[in-house]
Enzyme design. Sequence first.
Site, PDB file in Angstrom:
ATOM      1  N   CYS A 167      10.296  -3.515  -3.789  1.00 25.99           N
ATOM      2  CA  CYS A 167       9.710  -2.510  -4.693  1.00 25.99           C
ATOM      3  C   CYS A 167       8.199  -2.321  -4.586  1.00 25.99           C
ATOM      4  CB  CYS A 167      10.055  -2.864  -6.131  1.00 25.99           C
ATOM      5  SG  CYS A 167      11.802  -2.713  -6.463  1.00 25.99           S
ATOM      6  N   PHE A 168       7.437  -3.417  -4.649  1.00 25.73           N
ATOM      7  CA  PHE A 168       5.990  -3.250  -4.858  1.00 25.73           C
ATOM      8  C   PHE A 168       5.336  -2.356  -3.806  1.00 25.73           C
ATOM      9  CE2 PHE A 168       5.127  -7.299  -7.570  1.00 25.73           C
ATOM     10  CZ  PHE A 168       5.691  -6.658  -8.650  1.00 25.73           C
TER      11      PHE A 168
END
Length: 469
Positions: free
Chosen positions: A278-279
């Site tokens: 995600c990040f």
Amino acid sequence: MPRVNKICCIGAGYVGGPTCAVIALKCPHIRVTIVDLNQARIDAWNSPDFHLPIYEPGLEDVVRKARGRNLFFSTDVDKGIQEADLIFVSVNTPTKKSGVGAGSAADLNYVELATRRIAAIATSSKIVVEKSTVPCRTAESMRIILEANSKPNTRFDILSNPEFLAEGTAIKDLFAPDRVLIGSLQTSEGKEACQALCEVYRNWVPNDKILTVGLWSSELSKLAANAMLAQRISSINALSAICEATGANIDEVAHSIGQDSRIGSKFLRASVGFGGSCFQKDILNLVYLSESLNLKEVAEYWKQVVTMNEYQKRRFSKRVVDTLFNTITGKRIAVLGFAFKADTGDTRESAAITLIRDFQEERALVNIYDPQVEHSQIWSDLSEASPSMSLETIQRQVSICSSALEACRNAEAVVIATEWAEFKTIDWQSVYAGMNKPAFVFDGRLLVNVEELRAIGFKVAVIGRGERL
Ligand code: NAD
Ligand code: UDX
């Protein structure tokens, strides 16, 4: 207000699977069907011995309780869509690899295909919920596609309900979320659809934790939350470089600044770099969004979070090479941990992949041990990271071991890449006995007891600590 009796979730991955399994557990009156095109994944969700496709503490227990009662897994996407009152779209939204926005924009192809399938199949009204993380205003595109293809007397209401669970603690996070965020159009129909989804969550989430906002705010809040979390890690990692150069200790610095209630103590753990699906993806998504809006300075600001993360990984592998007398050619390095964090078998964007690639380029021999990651996944990640190398070449340099002790045997250095709890109780005395001397430990996760290891005889280098080894 429409009442939700049947839910379909498109996408049986890390988010769709656990999220909708928990909904089924907490709402026995709702029939929940999770569908996916990937037959192997669905088979694993349905496996008689509960050998589920993802490792997540507590997940098996949830699936055991609900599967076959009101929780079903299927590849029959069309039937799932047809029967449901509410459909979660929880498909992957990876960073685009080619075309416009390659390397930063989100690939919305899977979201669009799922949306078009809903439009093609549905013959009754549906609430369609964007669960995937998407750029701001994606719901608008979904609405246009659905409305342009809808059948007579079929209405679609679009909601945004981003997911904030973290892997490794997904079940805990889903049972007691900090908040559930639901975005809707501020029309009477939009608000009604929003209330229908609120009702689902109210079965176990306190009302004051359910936030209802506008659609675009909801979409942007998800990107913003991940960007701010990742920014904290890049900030502490940037400070860890200063610590290593000055003799300050990042643990002490993090504790000292975290005591300020405005800053808070969580998510300030220096590391070898953040990973996970995600990040990086979501920040790049925000960068692309900012660039498309002509907000160059905003884009540059967020991009720096990813740049710092890349720097941290490079800095760490360079420290290993520098410390091992500027060459690791032919030397054996044990890498403990391959997952991007503890308590998951997920390796997406794991820092370990970058470190091992760097060690391979220095022609080191690498032993890997991870308690959860499938061997096939490790080979596939390493092949992807070094496209110019054949798998045979990689396997001449890299071995996968079945314990930490085995991985460390005859090694010159141990690198801790993932903070698995079992690494805290390693028998370091035995590890030391089996290693070449001088024996080095590089702790990228602030995990080991430095004094204890030094007493055994190890030379220990820790992220964010610059004292003599
Ligand atoms: P994933 O890759 O694990 O799962 C996605 C699944 O969707 C795959 O199994 C794929 O086969 C399936 N799929 C794709 N297109 C389909 C279609 N048209 N019909 C049926 N199935 C289809 O991804 P994930 O990690 O679960 O992430 C899903 C979304 O949630 C992403 O947008 C991600 O950014 C977001 N998210 C992920 C996390 C996380 O921790 N992994 C947390 C919050 C949000
Ligand atoms: C993240 C968000 O936390 C979650 O809310 C969102 O829904 C999905 O993305 P996840 O990537 O699963 O969750 O795990 P997270 O705990 O956030 O860790 C991400 C990475 O940051 C890991 O590599 C972890 O080791 C690293 N990390 C985390 C640090 O290096 N230091 C920290 O203090 C915290």
